[in-house]
Design a protein around this motif. Sequence first.
Motif, short mmCIF file in Angstrom:
data_model
loop_
_atom_site.label_atom_id
_atom_site.label_comp_id
_atom_site.label_asym_id
_atom_site.label_seq_id
_atom_site.Cartn_x
_atom_site.Cartn_y
_atom_site.Cartn_z
N ILE A 86 41.40 -73.09 134.88
CA ILE A 86 42.69 -72.68 134.30
C ILE A 86 43.83 -73.49 134.89
N THR A 87 43.86 -73.61 136.20
CA THR A 87 44.93 -74.35 136.87
C THR A 87 44.93 -75.82 136.45
N VAL A 88 43.74 -76.39 136.27
CA VAL A 88 43.62 -77.80 135.90
C VAL A 88 44.33 -78.08 134.58
N PHE A 89 44.06 -77.25 133.57
CA PHE A 89 44.65 -77.48 132.25
C PHE A 89 46.14 -77.15 132.23
N LEU A 90 46.56 -76.17 133.01
CA LEU A 90 47.98 -75.84 133.07
C LEU A 90 48.79 -76.98 133.68
N GLY A 91 48.15 -77.81 134.48
CA GLY A 91 48.84 -78.94 135.08
C GLY A 91 49.01 -80.11 134.14
N GLN A 92 48.39 -80.06 132.95
CA GLN A 92 48.51 -81.14 131.98
C GLN A 92 49.69 -80.91 131.04
N ASP A 93 50.06 -81.95 130.30
CA ASP A 93 51.25 -81.88 129.46
C ASP A 93 51.14 -80.82 128.37
N ASN A 94 50.04 -80.83 127.60
CA ASN A 94 49.97 -79.89 126.47
C ASN A 94 49.36 -78.54 126.84
N LYS A 95 48.71 -78.46 128.01
CA LYS A 95 48.21 -77.21 128.58
C LYS A 95 47.11 -76.54 127.74
N LYS A 96 46.69 -77.18 126.65
CA LYS A 96 45.64 -76.59 125.80
C LYS A 96 44.32 -76.60 126.55
N PHE A 97 43.63 -75.47 126.54
CA PHE A 97 42.35 -75.36 127.23
C PHE A 97 41.25 -75.91 126.33
N GLN A 98 40.41 -76.81 126.86
CA GLN A 98 39.35 -77.45 126.09
C GLN A 98 38.01 -77.28 126.79
N ILE A 99 37.12 -76.50 126.15
CA ILE A 99 35.80 -76.25 126.71
C ILE A 99 35.05 -77.56 126.94
N SER A 100 35.22 -78.52 126.03
CA SER A 100 34.46 -79.77 126.11
C SER A 100 34.78 -80.58 127.36
N ILE B 215 60.50 -65.58 115.70
CA ILE B 215 61.42 -66.11 116.71
C ILE B 215 60.70 -67.10 117.62
N PRO B 216 61.05 -68.39 117.53
CA PRO B 216 60.51 -69.36 118.48
C PRO B 216 61.14 -69.17 119.86
N VAL B 217 60.31 -69.24 120.89
CA VAL B 217 60.78 -69.09 122.27
C VAL B 217 60.39 -70.34 123.05
N GLU B 218 61.39 -71.09 123.48
CA GLU B 218 61.14 -72.32 124.22
C GLU B 218 61.37 -72.09 125.71
N VAL B 219 60.42 -72.54 126.52
CA VAL B 219 60.50 -72.41 127.97
C VAL B 219 60.76 -73.79 128.55
N LYS B 220 61.89 -73.97 129.18
CA LYS B 220 62.26 -75.29 129.69
C LYS B 220 62.35 -75.26 131.21
N ALA B 221 61.50 -76.06 131.85
CA ALA B 221 61.58 -76.19 133.30
C ALA B 221 62.77 -77.05 133.70
N ASN C 34 59.99 -76.45 145.79
CA ASN C 34 59.68 -77.54 144.86
C ASN C 34 58.36 -77.22 144.16
N TYR C 35 58.42 -77.04 142.83
CA TYR C 35 57.23 -76.65 142.08
C TYR C 35 56.42 -77.85 141.60
N GLY C 36 56.94 -79.07 141.81
CA GLY C 36 56.19 -80.29 141.58
C GLY C 36 55.56 -80.39 140.21
N THR C 37 54.32 -80.90 140.18
CA THR C 37 53.59 -81.13 138.93
C THR C 37 53.44 -79.86 138.12
N TYR C 38 53.35 -78.73 138.81
CA TYR C 38 53.07 -77.47 138.12
C TYR C 38 54.34 -76.71 137.73
N LYS C 39 55.49 -77.37 137.81
CA LYS C 39 56.74 -76.67 137.52
C LYS C 39 56.72 -76.05 136.12
#
Length: 449
Positions: A249-263, A383-389, A336-341
């Motif tokens: 879970i943490t690995v994919f959250l650290g990526q840009d699109n955060k989509k989880f991919q079983i493959s 309602i679109p909700v945008e989260v901006k770090a 500092n939240y770094g890569t995972y901000k």
Amino acid sequence: MKLLQRKIDSILKEWKKNENRLPLIVKGARQVGKTASILQFAHSNYKNVVAINFVLQPKYKAIFEEGYEVDDIIRNLTLIDPSLKIEPTNTLIFFDEMQDCPACATSLKAFKIDGRYDVICSGSLMGINYQEIESNSVGYKEDYTMHSMDFEEFLWAKGYDSSFINSLYDKMTTVTPLTRIEMDILEKIFREYMTIGGMPAVVNQFVSNKNFSGTLKMQQQLLLDYEEDITKYAHGLDKGRIKNVYDHITVFLGQDNKKFQISKIARGARNREYVGTIEWLRNAGIINVCYCLSQLTLPLKGNYDPKTYKLYYKDTGLLVASLDEESQEDLRTNKNYGTYKGAIYENIVSDMLVKQGYNLYFYRNEKSTIEMDFFIRDAKSLIPVEVKATDNATKSLSKLTAQDGKYPDIRYGIKLCNKNIGFNGKFYTFPYFLTFLLKRLLSTNSLTR
């Protein structure tokens, strides 16, 4: 350590006021405070409390061996422990850790029909086929899902009362900016909440000590406990695959699109081999699942791709605890939240939405020209909700709220970031820490323009 105020406190009081109350099942992940809250309520409202923990006291599983007649159950309880005082109309029977004794759920129908004793059950439900419980008890039980502490409860723990929270709500409804001191103090408290999370034992440690001492160790132990629960309770599923999903879970959250991919979680991994693993983790209260919408229209339910999703930790403090030691030190010492901000902000918003009763949806079109973190709704609008770090431009939100006829169900949007309350004619801006008030706000249609 002090007793923490929880929202379930008022739920339990209202439950007792109902003369036609049903046996209550309080379910949720481990360590969210179920047992402590129920026992506090029980001893404050009943002359007699019979508390049975099926993990610590397995001998009590035998009380259902002769069937589910209430008199038989009561006789067996007092046979095991003659000191128990069980009086009709003034006794609460509390069956704790019910996942280790599913038979107790079958008894709820008998207790309701009998009517002499109030019954509350609680448990993580990791090892229970809950559908089986429902079929045995339909019409004779009431369910309540308990989460870890939300930000409002965290504010209570820090000493802020309902009048202060109502003042924040009033400023949201009138689109009135917060004062500088309000912004500074609440941003500081919210950063604490992001780091600590909402597990009550961790919160209590932090509030009592007024520092982070010992909290990380407690959080990391919880992560280990969840791994142990996967091994113990994942019957009928490949425990290794469930743990593999959990560990990534943490690995994919650290990526840009955060989509989880079983493959991508193991060589040769296929979706069909992991059927049920995501659902198990979600039902166990360990993760939140956010599905990709198929099209930007109402209704939301049924309008999503079940194969495209993002996974978030149920409690953001556990996400933070899962990071490497260097990230931990940087975050706690330097803020500092770094890569995972971005991941941490998205994770905490997802958790705050779920705790208000929302299901989670996001959107990304094929060309990735429009991406949106979350979608919720009011009575009339999507309602679109945008989260901006960061405070970068919000191109997708601007496109979706352009009112050019492309998205007729969208009338306005919401941007969550480290900025004050505002409205630009297309979308509202709120600081992250006010996310916990969105459901209350939208239910009154206060934001419709």
